[in-house]
Every structure is written in C-alpha cells, then in structure tokens.
Scaffold this motif. Structure first.
Motif, PDB file in Angstrom:
ATOM      1  N   THR A   1       0.799  -1.215   0.000  1.00  0.00           N
ATOM      2  CA  THR A   1       0.000   0.000   0.000  1.00  0.00           C
ATOM      3  C   THR A   1       0.839   1.275   0.000  1.00  0.00           C
ATOM      4  O   THR A   1       1.792   1.393   0.765  1.00  0.00           O
ATOM      5  CB  THR A   1      -0.968  -0.014   1.217  1.00  0.00           C
ATOM      6  OG1 THR A   1      -1.744   1.169   1.235  1.00  0.00           O
ATOM      7  CG2 THR A   1      -0.241  -0.179   2.527  1.00  0.00           C
ATOM      8  N   ASN A   2       0.468   2.212  -0.875  1.00  0.00           N
ATOM      9  CA  ASN A   2       1.038   3.560  -0.830  1.00  0.00           C
ATOM     10  C   ASN A   2       0.386   4.308   0.318  1.00  0.00           C
ATOM     11  O   ASN A   2      -0.835   4.272   0.462  1.00  0.00           O
ATOM     12  CB  ASN A   2       0.743   4.328  -2.126  1.00  0.00           C
ATOM     13  CG  ASN A   2       1.581   3.878  -3.297  1.00  0.00           C
ATOM     14  OD1 ASN A   2       2.563   3.165  -3.156  1.00  0.00           O
ATOM     15  ND2 ASN A   2       1.181   4.307  -4.485  1.00  0.00           N
ATOM     16  N   GLN A   3       1.172   5.004   1.121  1.00  0.00           N
ATOM     17  CA  GLN A   3       0.651   5.783   2.245  1.00  0.00           C
ATOM     18  C   GLN A   3       1.334   7.146   2.289  1.00  0.00           C
ATOM     19  O   GLN A   3       2.091   7.462   3.212  1.00  0.00           O
ATOM     20  CB  GLN A   3       0.831   5.002   3.559  1.00  0.00           C
ATOM     21  CG  GLN A   3       0.000   3.745   3.640  1.00  0.00           C
ATOM     22  CD  GLN A   3      -1.494   4.040   3.630  1.00  0.00           C
ATOM     23  OE1 GLN A   3      -1.965   4.994   4.236  1.00  0.00           O
ATOM     24  NE2 GLN A   3      -2.258   3.206   2.931  1.00  0.00           N
ATOM     25  N   SER A   4       1.049   7.955   1.270  1.00  0.00           N
ATOM     26  CA  SER A   4       1.687   9.265   1.162  1.00  0.00           C
ATOM     27  C   SER A   4       1.287  10.216   2.286  1.00  0.00           C
ATOM     28  O   SER A   4       1.946  11.238   2.498  1.00  0.00           O
ATOM     29  CB  SER A   4       1.371   9.908  -0.187  1.00  0.00           C
ATOM     30  OG  SER A   4      -0.007  10.214  -0.280  1.00  0.00           O
ATOM     31  N   GLY A   5       0.228   9.901   3.016  1.00  0.00           N
ATOM     32  CA  GLY A   5      -0.175  10.732   4.153  1.00  0.00           C
ATOM     33  C   GLY A   5       0.926  10.847   5.190  1.00  0.00           C
ATOM     34  O   GLY A   5       1.011  11.857   5.907  1.00  0.00           O
TER      35      GLY A   5
ATOM     36  N   CYS B   1       4.566   2.158   1.501  1.00  0.00           N
ATOM     37  CA  CYS B   1       5.444   3.233   1.070  1.00  0.00           C
ATOM     38  C   CYS B   1       5.001   4.504   1.765  1.00  0.00           C
ATOM     39  O   CYS B   1       3.882   4.972   1.535  1.00  0.00           O
ATOM     40  CB  CYS B   1       5.386   3.412  -0.445  1.00  0.00           C
ATOM     41  SG  CYS B   1       6.284   4.876  -1.002  1.00  0.00           S
ATOM     42  N   PRO B   2       5.856   5.095   2.610  1.00  0.00           N
ATOM     43  CA  PRO B   2       5.499   6.309   3.328  1.00  0.00           C
ATOM     44  C   PRO B   2       5.831   7.587   2.551  1.00  0.00           C
ATOM     45  O   PRO B   2       5.676   8.686   3.079  1.00  0.00           O
ATOM     46  CB  PRO B   2       6.362   6.219   4.589  1.00  0.00           C
ATOM     47  CG  PRO B   2       7.619   5.569   4.101  1.00  0.00           C
ATOM     48  CD  PRO B   2       7.144   4.562   3.064  1.00  0.00           C
ATOM     49  N   HIS B   3       6.281   7.443   1.311  1.00  0.00           N
ATOM     50  CA  HIS B   3       6.753   8.586   0.538  1.00  0.00           C
ATOM     51  C   HIS B   3       5.623   9.240  -0.256  1.00  0.00           C
ATOM     52  O   HIS B   3       4.610   8.624  -0.534  1.00  0.00           O
ATOM     53  CB  HIS B   3       7.856   8.137  -0.430  1.00  0.00           C
ATOM     54  CG  HIS B   3       8.956   7.429   0.253  1.00  0.00           C
ATOM     55  ND1 HIS B   3       9.172   6.068   0.096  1.00  0.00           N
ATOM     56  CD2 HIS B   3       9.894   7.857   1.124  1.00  0.00           C
ATOM     57  CE1 HIS B   3      10.212   5.707   0.832  1.00  0.00           C
ATOM     58  NE2 HIS B   3      10.666   6.779   1.470  1.00  0.00           N
ATOM     59  N   GLY B   4       5.866  10.473  -0.657  1.00  0.00           N
ATOM     60  CA  GLY B   4       4.946  11.191  -1.520  1.00  0.00           C
ATOM     61  C   GLY B   4       5.327  10.993  -2.980  1.00  0.00           C
ATOM     62  O   GLY B   4       6.426  10.519  -3.293  1.00  0.00           O
ATOM     63  N   PRO B   5       4.428  11.340  -3.890  1.00  0.00           N
ATOM     64  CA  PRO B   5       4.708  11.166  -5.323  1.00  0.00           C
ATOM     65  C   PRO B   5       5.975  11.897  -5.781  1.00  0.00           C
ATOM     66  O   PRO B   5       6.675  11.438  -6.674  1.00  0.00           O
ATOM     67  CB  PRO B   5       3.476  11.753  -6.012  1.00  0.00           C
ATOM     68  CG  PRO B   5       2.415  11.789  -4.978  1.00  0.00           C
ATOM     69  CD  PRO B   5       3.104  11.896  -3.650  1.00  0.00           C
ATOM     70  N   GLU B   6       6.270  13.024  -5.158  1.00  0.00           N
ATOM     71  CA  GLU B   6       7.430  13.827  -5.566  1.00  0.00           C
ATOM     72  C   GLU B   6       8.759  13.249  -5.075  1.00  0.00           C
ATOM     73  O   GLU B   6       9.824  13.700  -5.491  1.00  0.00           O
ATOM     74  CB  GLU B   6       7.272  15.266  -5.060  1.00  0.00           C
ATOM     75  CG  GLU B   6       7.267  15.409  -3.553  1.00  0.00           C
ATOM     76  CD  GLU B   6       5.971  14.986  -2.854  1.00  0.00           C
ATOM     77  OE1 GLU B   6       6.010  14.802  -1.629  1.00  0.00           O
ATOM     78  OE2 GLU B   6       4.935  14.821  -3.522  1.00  0.00           O
ATOM     79  N   ASP B   7       8.725  12.239  -4.213  1.00  0.00           N
ATOM     80  CA  ASP B   7       9.949  11.684  -3.636  1.00  0.00           C
ATOM     81  C   ASP B   7      10.717  10.779  -4.596  1.00  0.00           C
ATOM     82  O   ASP B   7      11.884  10.474  -4.346  1.00  0.00           O
ATOM     83  CB  ASP B   7       9.640  10.933  -2.346  1.00  0.00           C
ATOM     84  CG  ASP B   7       9.183  11.859  -1.238  1.00  0.00           C
ATOM     85  OD1 ASP B   7       9.621  13.026  -1.219  1.00  0.00           O
ATOM     86  OD2 ASP B   7       8.369  11.426  -0.399  1.00  0.00           O
ATOM     87  N   ALA B   8      10.077  10.308  -5.656  1.00  0.00           N
ATOM     88  CA  ALA B   8      10.726   9.474  -6.675  1.00  0.00           C
ATOM     89  C   ALA B   8      11.431   8.258  -6.070  1.00  0.00           C
ATOM     90  O   ALA B   8      12.528   7.898  -6.482  1.00  0.00           O
ATOM     91  CB  ALA B   8      11.691  10.299  -7.517  1.00  0.00           C
ATOM     92  N   CYS B   9      10.790   7.631  -5.087  1.00  0.00           N
ATOM     93  CA  CYS B   9      11.355   6.431  -4.463  1.00  0.00           C
ATOM     94  C   CYS B   9      11.113   5.221  -5.362  1.00  0.00           C
ATOM     95  O   CYS B   9      10.326   5.270  -6.297  1.00  0.00           O
ATOM     96  CB  CYS B   9      10.717   6.220  -3.099  1.00  0.00           C
ATOM     97  SG  CYS B   9       8.933   5.926  -3.195  1.00  0.00           S
ATOM     98  N   ASP B  10      11.759   4.123  -5.047  1.00  0.00           N
ATOM     99  CA  ASP B  10      11.566   2.895  -5.817  1.00  0.00           C
ATOM    100  C   ASP B  10      10.409   2.051  -5.310  1.00  0.00           C
ATOM    101  O   ASP B  10      10.009   1.090  -5.963  1.00  0.00           O
ATOM    102  CB  ASP B  10      12.838   2.051  -5.793  1.00  0.00           C
ATOM    103  CG  ASP B  10      13.950   2.674  -6.614  1.00  0.00           C
ATOM    104  OD1 ASP B  10      13.637   3.399  -7.590  1.00  0.00           O
ATOM    105  OD2 ASP B  10      15.129   2.454  -6.281  1.00  0.00           O
TER     106      ASP B  10
END
Length: 180
Positions: free
Chosen positions: A57-61, A92-101
C-alpha cells in the motif's frame, strides 16, 4: 521447440485502500476500517488453498504529515484483525514527488514482499483498484488483476491485463488458473 516454464501461484498480494477496505483518505482511526464486500470470504478461500497473502500500500499521508507511522500501524492492525492474518505487509510512506523505488506504480514493494516470502515475482499475483497497481504488477513481473471501484478511471480498466467485478471474482480467476 521452445520450452515454457510454468510457475505455480504461491502468493496473492493486495492493495489496501479501495481493494481490501473502503477507502478513507489518510485514515488515522482504526474504528473507521470497513472491509469491502466479500473481502473476508475471498481471503479465506486463498488461505484454505494454502496461498500466502500480503498487503502492498502507498501511504503518502505519512510524507505529507497527515498521518503518523504509529497511526498507520494502528489502522493496519485493525485491517489484520478483521481480515488477517497476512504473511507480509509493505507500505510506502513517501509522496509522489519523492521518486522512491517503492511507491506504486514502481515495483519495489511487490519485489520486497516476494523476497520476504521467498518466492519469485512470477509466482505472485497482485490485486488492486487503480492503474498504478496494475503498472506495479507488470513492472515486477507479477500477474495483475484490477477490481474497479467508482474512482477507477475507464482508461485504467481498458489497460488492465485482467479485470474482475469483485474480490471474490478475482479469487475465482486466480484459482481457476493457478498456474502462471
């Protein structure tokens, strides 16, 4: 004549919000967790067939400061208490702008989950509700099944490798073709 290697399905990974549970944006409250219709019976069937299960799960919050890691874990524990146990959790705790893998549509979380489970990505399926989920599955080399919700765009449905009308239908498709 070419020899084709066939891999047995060993695990099914799921997106969390909108796929396993109703989507409550940036949910910080475990009491707000509600499984989607048919989630528990679908998971029960997979587990009965001795397939591993997991959540990706993506969790950009978290990156946006809208939810703490502690709150995220509390919500995940509630999901697990209602639908679990799951063999692996990846977020994934990152935001869309973080460009993580790791952030979907990149394959990092699926690959990590497969590594943790000791399986190859082609021995895994990934079930999600949006195009990023299907792109992550394809990038990892896993089978992808889209279960659309009202927020799923038509172009995501059209581009999906497989579409199911519900989680139970997705499980039907997986168990009918348990050889990849």
């Amino acid at each position: 004549m070419a020899i084709t290697t066939r891999r047995e399905l060993k695990a099914v990974l799921f997106d969390r919000d909108g796929t396993l549970v109703l989507d409550v944006p940036y949910n910080t409250e475990p009491d707000l967790v509600r499984p989607v219709e048919g989630a528990l019976p679908a998971l029960t069937r997979l587990r009965r067939d001795v397939l591993l299960t997991g959540v990706v799960t993506n969790q950009s919050g978290v990156a946006r400061g809208l939810i703490t890691v502690h709150q995220l874990h509390s919500v995940n524990l509630r999901v697990e208490s209602l639908l679990g146990p799951f063999d692996v959790w990846e977020y994934c705790p990152h935001g869309p702008e973080d460009a993580c893998d790791c952030r979907k549509p990149r394959p990092g979380m699926i690959l990590s989950a497969c590594n943790y489970l000791g399986i190859r990505p082609d021995e895994c399926a990934f079930v999600g509700d949006i195009g990023a989920d299907m792109k992550a599955a394809a990038a990892a080399g896993s089978r992808g099944i889209l279960v659309p919700t009202p927020v799923t765009r038509q172009e995501e449905i059209d581009a999906a490798p497989e579409v199911a009308g519900s989680l139970e239908e997705a499980v039907d498709q997986l168990l009918a073709r348990s050889i990849l």
